[in-house]
Scaffold this motif. Structure first.
Motif, PDB file in Angstrom:
ATOM      1  N   VAL A 262       6.123  -1.039   1.235  1.00  0.00           N
ATOM      2  CA  VAL A 262       7.303  -1.745   1.719  1.00  0.00           C
ATOM      3  C   VAL A 262       7.460  -3.101   1.015  1.00  0.00           C
ATOM      4  CG1 VAL A 262       8.379  -2.701   3.777  1.00  0.00           C
ATOM      5  CG2 VAL A 262       7.034  -0.629   3.946  1.00  0.00           C
ATOM      6  N   PHE A 263       6.314  -3.677   0.671  1.00  0.00           N
ATOM      7  CA  PHE A 263       6.341  -5.049   0.150  1.00  0.00           C
ATOM      8  C   PHE A 263       6.367  -5.119  -1.368  1.00  0.00           C
ATOM      9  CE2 PHE A 263       3.898  -4.801   4.085  1.00  0.00           C
ATOM     10  CZ  PHE A 263       4.747  -5.518   4.901  1.00  0.00           C
ATOM     11  N   GLN A 264       6.501  -3.967  -1.986  1.00  0.00           N
ATOM     12  CA  GLN A 264       6.341  -3.916  -3.435  1.00  0.00           C
ATOM     13  C   GLN A 264       7.235  -4.923  -4.169  1.00  0.00           C
ATOM     14  OE1 GLN A 264       8.373  -2.008  -5.871  1.00  0.00           O
ATOM     15  NE2 GLN A 264       6.881  -2.196  -7.517  1.00  0.00           N
ATOM     16  N   GLU A 265       8.476  -5.023  -3.730  1.00  0.00           N
ATOM     17  CA  GLU A 265       9.394  -5.940  -4.403  1.00  0.00           C
ATOM     18  C   GLU A 265       8.957  -7.391  -4.227  1.00  0.00           C
ATOM     19  OE1 GLU A 265      13.176  -4.893  -2.761  1.00  0.00           O
ATOM     20  OE2 GLU A 265      12.868  -2.849  -3.451  1.00  0.00           O
ATOM     21  N   GLN A 266       8.552  -7.709  -3.022  1.00  0.00           N
ATOM     22  CA  GLN A 266       8.101  -9.075  -2.741  1.00  0.00           C
ATOM     23  C   GLN A 266       6.857  -9.421  -3.558  1.00  0.00           C
ATOM     24  OE1 GLN A 266       7.548  -9.383   1.523  1.00  0.00           O
ATOM     25  NE2 GLN A 266       9.521 -10.401   1.670  1.00  0.00           N
ATOM     26  N   CYS A 320       1.256 -10.244   2.855  1.00  0.00           N
ATOM     27  CA  CYS A 320       2.593  -9.868   3.329  1.00  0.00           C
ATOM     28  C   CYS A 320       2.589  -9.556   4.825  1.00  0.00           C
ATOM     29  CB  CYS A 320       3.105  -8.660   2.560  1.00  0.00           C
ATOM     30  SG  CYS A 320       3.353  -9.008   0.832  1.00  0.00           S
ATOM     31  N   THR A 324       7.115 -13.370   7.074  1.00  0.00           N
ATOM     32  CA  THR A 324       8.272 -12.692   6.500  1.00  0.00           C
ATOM     33  C   THR A 324       8.911 -13.552   5.422  1.00  0.00           C
ATOM     34  OG1 THR A 324       9.485 -13.529   8.377  1.00  0.00           O
ATOM     35  CG2 THR A 324       8.871 -11.220   8.452  1.00  0.00           C
TER      36      THR A 324
ATOM     37  N   LEU B 190      15.004  -7.799  12.346  1.00  0.00           N
ATOM     38  CA  LEU B 190      13.675  -8.091  11.809  1.00  0.00           C
ATOM     39  C   LEU B 190      13.575  -7.464  10.428  1.00  0.00           C
ATOM     40  CD1 LEU B 190      10.772  -9.158  12.413  1.00  0.00           C
ATOM     41  CD2 LEU B 190      10.225  -6.846  13.120  1.00  0.00           C
ATOM     42  N   LEU B 191      13.149  -8.251   9.480  1.00  0.00           N
ATOM     43  CA  LEU B 191      12.997  -7.725   8.131  1.00  0.00           C
ATOM     44  C   LEU B 191      11.517  -7.610   7.796  1.00  0.00           C
ATOM     45  CD1 LEU B 191      15.647  -9.914   6.266  1.00  0.00           C
ATOM     46  CD2 LEU B 191      15.968  -7.646   7.250  1.00  0.00           C
ATOM     47  N   ILE B 192      11.157  -6.505   7.229  1.00  0.00           N
ATOM     48  CA  ILE B 192       9.777  -6.349   6.754  1.00  0.00           C
ATOM     49  C   ILE B 192       9.843  -6.151   5.256  1.00  0.00           C
ATOM     50  CG2 ILE B 192       7.685  -4.954   6.848  1.00  0.00           C
ATOM     51  CD1 ILE B 192       8.279  -4.320   9.715  1.00  0.00           C
ATOM     52  N   GLY B 193       9.131  -6.995   4.558  1.00  0.00           N
ATOM     53  CA  GLY B 193       9.199  -6.948   3.099  1.00  0.00           C
ATOM     54  C   GLY B 193      10.613  -7.233   2.629  1.00  0.00           C
ATOM     55  N   GLY B 194      11.366  -8.000   3.441  1.00  0.00           N
ATOM     56  CA  GLY B 194      12.744  -8.313   3.091  1.00  0.00           C
ATOM     57  C   GLY B 194      13.694  -7.148   3.322  1.00  0.00           C
ATOM     58  N   LYS B 195      13.158  -6.086   3.906  1.00  0.00           N
ATOM     59  CA  LYS B 195      13.995  -4.899   4.107  1.00  0.00           C
ATOM     60  C   LYS B 195      14.312  -4.703   5.573  1.00  0.00           C
ATOM     61  CE  LYS B 195      12.275  -2.243   0.220  1.00  0.00           C
ATOM     62  NZ  LYS B 195      11.082  -1.526  -0.162  1.00  0.00           N
ATOM     63  N   PHE B 223      13.003   2.422   6.262  1.00  0.00           N
ATOM     64  CA  PHE B 223      13.446   1.224   5.554  1.00  0.00           C
ATOM     65  C   PHE B 223      14.697   1.535   4.750  1.00  0.00           C
ATOM     66  CE2 PHE B 223       9.090   0.506   6.514  1.00  0.00           C
ATOM     67  CZ  PHE B 223       9.082  -0.807   6.904  1.00  0.00           C
ATOM     68  N   HIS B 225      17.846   0.430   2.011  1.00  0.00           N
ATOM     69  CA  HIS B 225      18.395  -0.478   1.014  1.00  0.00           C
ATOM     70  C   HIS B 225      19.743  -0.893   1.563  1.00  0.00           C
ATOM     71  CE1 HIS B 225      15.264   0.180  -1.767  1.00  0.00           C
ATOM     72  NE2 HIS B 225      15.394   1.472  -1.670  1.00  0.00           N
ATOM     73  N   TYR B 237      17.473 -14.564   2.019  1.00  0.00           N
ATOM     74  CA  TYR B 237      16.258 -13.763   1.877  1.00  0.00           C
ATOM     75  C   TYR B 237      16.579 -12.289   1.643  1.00  0.00           C
ATOM     76  CZ  TYR B 237      11.443 -12.672   2.887  1.00  0.00           C
ATOM     77  OH  TYR B 237      10.153 -12.259   2.805  1.00  0.00           O
ATOM     78  N   THR B 241      16.016  -9.827  -2.082  1.00  0.00           N
ATOM     79  CA  THR B 241      15.407  -8.519  -2.341  1.00  0.00           C
ATOM     80  C   THR B 241      16.439  -7.544  -2.862  1.00  0.00           C
ATOM     81  OG1 THR B 241      15.812  -7.946  -0.071  1.00  0.00           O
ATOM     82  CG2 THR B 241      13.613  -8.742  -0.620  1.00  0.00           C
TER      83      THR B 241
END
Lengths: 466, 570
Positions: A262-266, A320, A324, B190-195, B223, B225, B237, B241
């Motif tokens: 999930v955090f790959q982009e970040q 991560c 957030t 709520l965003l996780i990993g900006g998603k 998740f 896009h 934020y 992403t």
């Protein structure tokens, strides 16, 4: 080193909560007296340990004002020359990587997704060359009759002292909710490093970890500064670098992990900023590669002063789970890398360096589990080769994120990477019975390819098991 | 010798027939149960499409044993506009009855209007909202009766829907008028990993009178896009992403489907927010689901033939407050990954167990497979000393739990069988007949333990055991990685066992405390190892396909029971 004058010390004192607590205490002590002399205060302060506390507080402030210099030269000359050799080797690797990417551009069908400048195995292989060199050149008279891969003459802490240091982890009790809440409050109010370290050593409740880390790194009131810094770096990312490509490939690997995809982009964004961050060179505690200037811009070290390596994304991933906000994740990663993880890639005699950690592990395993040590040697799969991945990457990918963060707590708590030695020993002990049955390297690989779940506490327990 | 003609026997037929037009996990799950597919009307269970219910069910007479996967007017809950209408009405009723507190709990759906019928009120509200706040409120338009996000769009200027308004669809008199609902957009998800993500959670309703609900422990977070314009995003934020979407990111979606299971999500949330907050959130989700069904309880036509597996779509906002987006009557049972496939097959298998076509359950089970009973007439409250407030997102121990149920069921059935045998003897005449019966009894009692062995227990006293096992308690003994308190327990509880011993050890020999071998330690470790082995097994088993038929049978104990009894018959 920059000296603080009295005024500045007072200013800093006033910013700490403890100072006001002390003042309140003194006021309470003299509440009914009308005239108070300096001597009275001194006497009172001495009698109820306020003086000690003040001294501690001031020395802490002074210590903080000192900037830790980046270690450039090692006390052992041999390691300095090795570092240069290592850097040269990496430059050669860089050339090869360059060549490969060029070939790939021409031939799209043959894409090698595993391009990197070096990985943990390269590093270990390089360290292994030391034994031979050192015994040949420097210590011809001393006979090294050891089965150990690494047996180099560097100052080393006794392994028993490391074992003793972390033994308290075995006695950890489950805390009641009340106690956890108390710790929460403590984290919120505490500013002293030593106290924060103490908390990190014992137990950090989920949900408060980010705050503790930020306070420890003194980032707690710098949200906007961190954000601005990050935004600036992000703008720089618009200029493509050759290393970006390598990072993208690396980030692709982290996406294989269920916990982190999930955090790959970040993670990628953080790393791209990281290799462009000029402040790293000053802040990093040890110089990783001895800079050789190359003419062509493409063939130079990044601004950070060291090459990005394989799986660098792993160090970012668990963070991560803490915030957030990407600039917070970045700031934490940067600090963790500059303070601790850099040592895992340093050719050095420092007690935190990969060399020392490896030797500690070999020492403990060979004395406490000689049978296993010998067996692994015989089947051609040395102890260090087995655990080098876990050691260099802090068990990230081997344990669930909360457990990884417990490791991070311990690293902060002791300002040291020694916890990894304990965990690696525990890891080997856990699979000892299976490893003893393995007849060759494939068997060993099979053991670790099976689905397994390692936990922090469990590995600690195994480490102390005979 | 077909003497055993207990009435139970008829129901044990393994010749259950199913009918379905689906060709995905549903078919697979049926096949795994060894049920036979039929094209005719002689089915025992039918997994129908919603349309079939509307077209056929009203004109068909169902046999008493037939089960079907939808309630007649399920759309009262699953159509977006009707759901909101029912919630609003129920809330008003509660207020009228003076139950203000309970009415206040119906705050889990965003402000919603039906278009075109409520267009004027909406415009008024729209103006009010935009004058009250500095930032523009975003609204989301959803066409009624469409699923999978078709036709949804977001806007924050009234002009943006003017175009839509001017088309034919808006005109109320036009037969083609397409109904929409417009909802206030939840601005701070709520965003996780900006998603952004939403959760899919499964709830099984077997009856509306009394309201009987089972909640599945595993669900997943999907998740997304971002589909909407950068204009709609006030949060930089998110925007950030959005730009950084790499070509590689498509690959993960293929591999992992861009999903986290609920356990992973819970782990993330617990790490970030701490246990209490997450426990509260998950409890709120459970209550949200119960309240949703309570709101339509009196409207839905209850039917003993019907059951329904709902897929709830729930969104968490930045304060971890759950919002209900939608309830699906036919949640997708198509899978894109092996993990997903096993999750859905497991889920369906447990649904089949609960609806109990074999008629072997007592109806008192608190947990069946991955499902926990959360409401039977009234919401079920867990004991105060329980470490859980809800089992949602807890470790899914369905395999072990099914074994447990199989065991107790086998014992209970063996007992019933024996009782009927003894009765037969009592009633039966003397002489040769008696002798025959005695033979029979001996044979049957020898079967009893066999059935039990299947559950891992070879005890010869089924009577005593049955009493203990009639009410099947939740299996909470085996909760490794993901219980509410578990993080703590994982890290802290284990050393506790060790601690005492270690201390002892230290006292015994101070000089080489860590080196001396402790006899206790071995036993401790073996226990630990066992525990770990168990956990590992359970982890492996969690989503593993049944490798062998025998394994499958073992898991589904009822199948074994029926086969054993059949053998007996022969």
């Amino acid at each position: 080193m920059q000296q603080l004058d009295n005024q500045e010390i007072l200013m800093k004192l006033k910013s700490s909560k403890q100072f006001w607590d002390i003042k309140k205490k003194i006021k309470q002590g003299f509440s009914d007296q009308q005239k108070i002399g300096v001597n009275d205060i001194q006497k009172f302060a001495q009698s109820c340990e306020i003086e000690d506390q003040l001294i501690k507080l001031i020395s802490h402030i002074l210590k903080k004002s000192k900037k830790r210099e980046t270690l450039k030269e090692d006390q052992i000359e041999f390691l300095n020359t090795s570092k240069i050799k290592w850097t040269e080797l990496l430059f050669k690797n860089l050339d090869i990587v360059h060549q490969k990417t060029k070939n790939q551009e021409e031939d799209d069908t043959n894409t090698d997704s595993k391009l990197y400048i070096y990985d943990e195995k390269n590093l270990l292989a390089f360290l292994q060359t030391f034994k031979q060199q050192q015994s040949n050149n420097l210590y011809q008279n001393v006979q090294f009759q050891s089965n150990k891969i690494l047996n180099i003459n560097i100052p080393l802490k006794s392994s028993q002292s490391i074992l003793d240091k972390y033994q308290y982890l075995l006695l950890q009790e489950e805390l009641s909710d009340e106690k956890i809440n108390k710790i929460r409050k403590q984290i919120e109010n505490e500013h002293l490093d030593i106290e924060l370290e103490k908390i990190a050593q014992t137990f950090v409740p989920n949900g408060e970890r980010c705050l503790l880390y930020l306070k420890y790194f003194e980032f707690d009131h710098q949200d906007t500064v961190l954000q601005q810094h990050f935004v600036k770096l992000q703008k720089e990312c618009l200029n493509q670098l050759f290393y970006d490509e390598l990072l993208e490939i690396d980030g692709h690997e982290i996406s294989e992990d269920t916990f982190y995809f999930v955090f790959q982009e970040q993670i990628l964004t953080c790393l791209k900023c990281f290799i462009r961050d000029r402040t790293i060179k000053e802040n990093i505690r040890i110089q990783l590669q001895s800079g050789i200037k190359k003419e062509h811009a493409e063939f130079q070290l990044p601004i950070t002063g060291f090459f990005p390596f394989k799986n660098i994304s792993k160090y970012v991933a668990p963070l991560c789970y803490l915030s957030t906000k990407i600039h917070i994740i970045y700031a934490l990663f940067k600090e963790f890398f500059c303070r601790y993880f850099c040592f895992l890639h340093a050719i050095s005699s420092e007690s935190n360096s990969i060399l020392s950690l490896c030797m500690q592990i070999e020492e403990i395993v060979s004395t406490r589990s000689p049978k296993l040590f010998h067996h692994l040697k015989v089947i051609g799969c040395d102890t260090l080769k087995l655990i080098i991945h876990q050691l260099v990457y802090c068990f990230i990918g081997d344990m669930d994120p909360p457990h990884i963060l417990t490791i991070y707590d311990q690293i902060i708590g002791h300002d040291s990477l020694e916890i990894l030695v304990i965990l690696c020993v525990g890891f080997l002990n856990k699979y000892k019975s299976k490893l003893l049955l393995a007849k060759n390297q494939e068997n060993v690989q099979q053991i670790f390819s099976e689905l397994r779940e390692d936990r922090f506490q469990e590995l600690v327990q195994y480490a102390y098991k005979q | 010798m077909l003497i055993i003609s207990i009435s139970l026997q008829q129901n044990y037929s393994s010749n259950l027939k199913f009918k379905t037009s689906f060709r995905n996990c549903i078919l697979e799950a049926f096949k795994r149960r060894l049920w036979k597919e039929t094209e005719g009307d002689d089915w025992d269970i039918m997994w129908a499409e919603k349309e079939w219910i509307h077209e056929v069910l009203d004109h068909t007479h169902l046999q008493s044993n037939q089960k079907i996967n939808h309630f007649r007017n399920h759309y009262e809950l699953t159509r977006k506009d009707l759901m909101i209408k029912n919630f609003k009405r129920y809330k008003k009723n509660l207020e009228r009855e003076g139950k203000q507190e309970e009415a206040n709990n119906y705050n889990f759906f965003p402000l919603t209007f039906h278009l075109p019928s409520e267009y004027p009120i909406f415009v008024e509200e729209f103006k009010r909202q935009s004058t009250n706040s500095d930032t523009k409120t975003a609204w989301i338009m959803k066409p009624i009766g469409k699923s999978q996000g078709k036709g949804i769009f977001i806007f924050n200027k009234i002009q943006q829907i003017s175009q839509w308004k001017n088309t034919l669809r808006y005109n109320q008199d036009n037969p083609q008028a397409e109904a929409y609902i417009v909802q206030k957009y939840i601005a701070d998800p709520l965003l996780i990993g900006g998603k952004k993500f939403d959760m899919r959670i499964y709830l099984l309703c077997t009856s509306y009178q009394p309201l009987t609900l089972y909640l599945y422990r595993t669900g997943f977070a999907r998740f997304t896009h971002h589909r909407y314009d950068s204009e709609d995003i006030s949060n930089t934020y998110v925007h950030l992403t959005n730009v950084a979407i790499q070509k590689t990111s498509d690959n993960y979606d293929e591999k992992l489907g861009g999903k986290w299971n609920l356990q992973t999500l819970k782990l993330y949330l617990m790490t970030k927010y701490g246990q209490e907050k997450v426990a509260e959130t998950f409890y709120n989700i459970q209550m949200l689901m119960i309240r949703s069904l309570q709101a339509v309880q009196k409207i839905i036509i209850n039917d003993k033939h019907c059951f329904e597996l709902y897929g709830f779509d729930i969104l968490l906002d930045a304060q971890l407050k759950p919002w209900l987006l939608e309830v699906n009557a036919s949640p997708s049972m198509t899978s894109n990954t092996p993990v997903d496939f096993e999750l859905k097959c497991g889920l369906l298998d447990d649904v089949f167990t609960i609806i109990d076509l074999e008629k072997v359950l007592t109806g008192n089970e608190e947990q069946i497979g991955g499902f926990d009973l959360i409401c039977k007439g009234n919401p079920i409250k867990l004991p105060i000393n329980s470490t859980f407030t809800t089992y949602l997102g807890a470790f899914n121990n369905r395999q072990q739990q099914l074994k447990k149920i199989a065991k107790s069921t086998a014992i209970r059935l063996a007992q019933t069988y024996q009782e009927s045998q003894t009765k037969a003897i009592e009633i039966g005449s003397k002489g040769q007949k008696e002798k025959e019966e005695k033979d029979k009894q001996m044979r049957s009692s020898s079967k009893g333990p066999q059935v039990m062995q299947n559950g891992g227990n070879g005890n010869n006293k089924p009577n005593n055991l049955t009493k203990q096992n009639t009410i099947i308690k939740r299996n909470t003994t085996n909760l490794p990685a993901l219980g509410t308190v578990q993080n703590k327990s994982n890290i802290k509880r284990q050393p506790l066992q060790n601690a005492g011993q270690q201390q002892q050890q230290n006292q015994q020999s101070q000089s080489n405390s860590s080196k001396k071998n402790n006899p206790n330690e071995d036993s401790m470790l073996s226990a630990n190892q066992k525990l770990q082995k168990l956990t590992q097994e359970s982890k492996i088993n969690q989503f593993q396909p049944y490798k062998q038929q025998s394994q499958y049978n073992e898991v589904m104990g009822m199948g074994v029971v029926s086969r054993n009894l059949q053998k007996n018959e022969e």
